[in-house]
Enzyme design. Structure first.
Site, mmCIF file in Angstrom:
data_model
loop_
_atom_site.group_PDB
_atom_site.id
_atom_site.type_symbol
_atom_site.label_atom_id
_atom_site.label_comp_id
_atom_site.label_asym_id
_atom_site.label_seq_id
_atom_site.Cartn_x
_atom_site.Cartn_y
_atom_site.Cartn_z
ATOM 1 N N ASP A 81 -8.227 -71.460 -84.506
ATOM 2 C CA ASP A 81 -9.513 -70.754 -84.462
ATOM 3 C C ASP A 81 -10.016 -70.494 -85.890
ATOM 4 O O ASP A 81 -9.245 -70.669 -86.857
ATOM 5 C CB ASP A 81 -9.300 -69.443 -83.675
ATOM 6 C CG ASP A 81 -10.593 -68.883 -83.108
ATOM 7 O OD1 ASP A 81 -11.611 -69.599 -83.104
ATOM 8 O OD2 ASP A 81 -10.573 -67.722 -82.648
ATOM 9 N N HIS A 178 -17.844 -60.990 -82.125
ATOM 10 C CA HIS A 178 -16.403 -60.816 -81.932
ATOM 11 C C HIS A 178 -16.071 -59.344 -81.725
ATOM 12 O O HIS A 178 -16.776 -58.472 -82.218
ATOM 13 C CB HIS A 178 -15.645 -61.333 -83.158
ATOM 14 C CG HIS A 178 -15.769 -62.811 -83.348
ATOM 15 N ND1 HIS A 178 -16.193 -63.383 -84.499
ATOM 16 C CD2 HIS A 178 -15.517 -63.826 -82.486
ATOM 17 C CE1 HIS A 178 -16.195 -64.706 -84.370
ATOM 18 N NE2 HIS A 178 -15.784 -65.004 -83.145
ATOM 19 N N GLY A 179 -14.992 -59.079 -81.019
ATOM 20 C CA GLY A 179 -14.558 -57.700 -80.813
ATOM 21 C C GLY A 179 -15.182 -57.106 -79.565
ATOM 22 O O GLY A 179 -15.678 -57.836 -78.703
ATOM 23 N N HIS A 206 -18.565 -68.098 -78.497
ATOM 24 C CA HIS A 206 -17.577 -67.169 -79.068
ATOM 25 C C HIS A 206 -17.878 -65.766 -78.574
ATOM 26 O O HIS A 206 -18.968 -65.485 -78.082
ATOM 27 C CB HIS A 206 -17.631 -67.220 -80.595
ATOM 28 C CG HIS A 206 -16.996 -68.450 -81.159
ATOM 29 N ND1 HIS A 206 -15.856 -68.414 -81.905
ATOM 30 C CD2 HIS A 206 -17.338 -69.753 -81.036
ATOM 31 C CE1 HIS A 206 -15.523 -69.658 -82.254
ATOM 32 N NE2 HIS A 206 -16.405 -70.487 -81.733
ATOM 33 N N ASN A 228 -14.602 -68.810 -75.658
ATOM 34 C CA ASN A 228 -13.484 -68.193 -76.367
ATOM 35 C C ASN A 228 -13.253 -66.756 -75.909
ATOM 36 O O ASN A 228 -14.184 -65.968 -75.825
ATOM 37 C CB ASN A 228 -13.769 -68.170 -77.869
ATOM 38 C CG ASN A 228 -13.742 -69.554 -78.486
ATOM 39 O OD1 ASN A 228 -13.650 -70.555 -77.786
ATOM 40 N ND2 ASN A 228 -13.823 -69.606 -79.786
HETATM 41 ZN ZN LIG Z 1 -14.900 -66.838 -82.685
#
Ligand SMILES: [Zn+2]
Length: 292
Positions: A81, A178-179, A206, A228
């Site tokens: 990744d 992300h997160g 993502h 993802n």
């Molecule tokens: Zn990512």
């Protein structure tokens, strides 16, 4: 069997589903995620962050993956990744993984294109696929990334750069982060549709953790075929460990293997519904036939 990441994602795009691409942290989460894919007969992409590669080592991770996926009929790919560091890419190319995400989103466009083309040439010569990211997806994940959008381009530019570099999969900015989401994100499935009209290359989403089944369906209908998942694994892992430790403290009983069982069950339980929502269940046989 170690599968091709691009071949799995292409099959997903042709058949209207997304391949789950799940970040694992250790052998426990690796085996739990593989068990979910086997249970649902779904193709799977196992992903590792640069941070995990640095802490555990490429050799051990490669051995763990080969052991966990030996004798499986379900196709599983092994992917690195977000990696901006060319030396780590050199290592996993040498180790024979399926693919790398060369994250050039911290570079200006000219540098990003030149370096992506170099990584693609290197990876293709060794039989690996390359996911390309030149716009940054916001959010910091395992020490990589930025909370602000630094580089943003038109879908035409993204498709042209991909044609020139030869990248196999594309990771554009799609409104996700992300997160864990603190506010409802503004999602951009329309942007997938526009990019998909310009290129056959699989498009990657993502920051999948926290989106709804309807969100996933909209992205998949628009052309996303790799999604993802990372935060969901971390949260399931740590919450199960915390719950186990609460009971252990209460009873004053300290047995690591029983905690491992709880953690593995929680991680598998977190991934199964996502694989179902991505429409990937039951596709293992078809994709194995198609990519052989
Ligand atoms: Zn990512």
């Amino acid at each position: 069997m170690i599968a091709s990441t691009a071949a799995l994602a292409r099959h997903g795009r042709e058949h209207g589903y997304a391949v789950p691409a799940v970040n694992v942290l250790d052998d426990l989460s690796l085996r739990a995620v593989v068990a979910a894919a086997v249970h649902l007969q779904a193709p799977l992409i196992v992903q590792l962050s640069v941070k995990t590669v640095r802490s555990t080592g490429t050799e051990l991770l490669t051995s763990m993956f080969r052991y966990a996926t030996r004798d499986l009929t379900v196709p599983v790919a092994l992917h690195l990744d977000h990696c901006p560091d060319r030396s780590v890419i050199d290592e996993v190319v040498a180790a024979g993984w399926s693919s790398v995400l060369f994250d050039a989103s911290d570079r200006d466009l000219v540098t990003a294109e030149r370096e992506t083309a170099e990584v693609v040439a290197q990876a293709h010569a060794a039989g690996l696929d390359v996911e390309s990211e030149i716009e940054n997806i916001v959010g910091v994940e395992d020490g990589v990334g930025s909370d602000v959008a630094l580089h943003a381009y038109s879908v035409e530019q993204l498709a042209e750069v991909a044609d020139r570099t030869g990248a196999d999969l594309l990771a554009p900015q799609l409104g996700t982060a992300h997160g864990e989401y603190r506010a409802r994100p503004v999602l951009l499935p329309e942007r997938v549709r526009e990019l998909a009209a310009l290129t056959d290359r699989p498009i990657v989403l993502h920051g999948g953790t926290g989106l709804s089944a309807d969100d996933f369906a909209a992205f998949i209908a628009a052309g996303v075929s790799k999604i993802n998942i990372s935060t969901a694994v971390k949260v399931a892992y740590m919450r199960a460990a915390a719950a186990h430790l609460d009971v252990a403290r209460e009873r004053d009983k300290w047995d690591p293997p029983s905690m491992f069982r709880d953690v593995a069950a929680a991680v598998e339980g977190a991934i199964v519904p996502l694989v179902e929502q991505f429409g990937a269940a039951g596709h293992a046989r078809g994709v194995a036939r198609a990519v052989r």
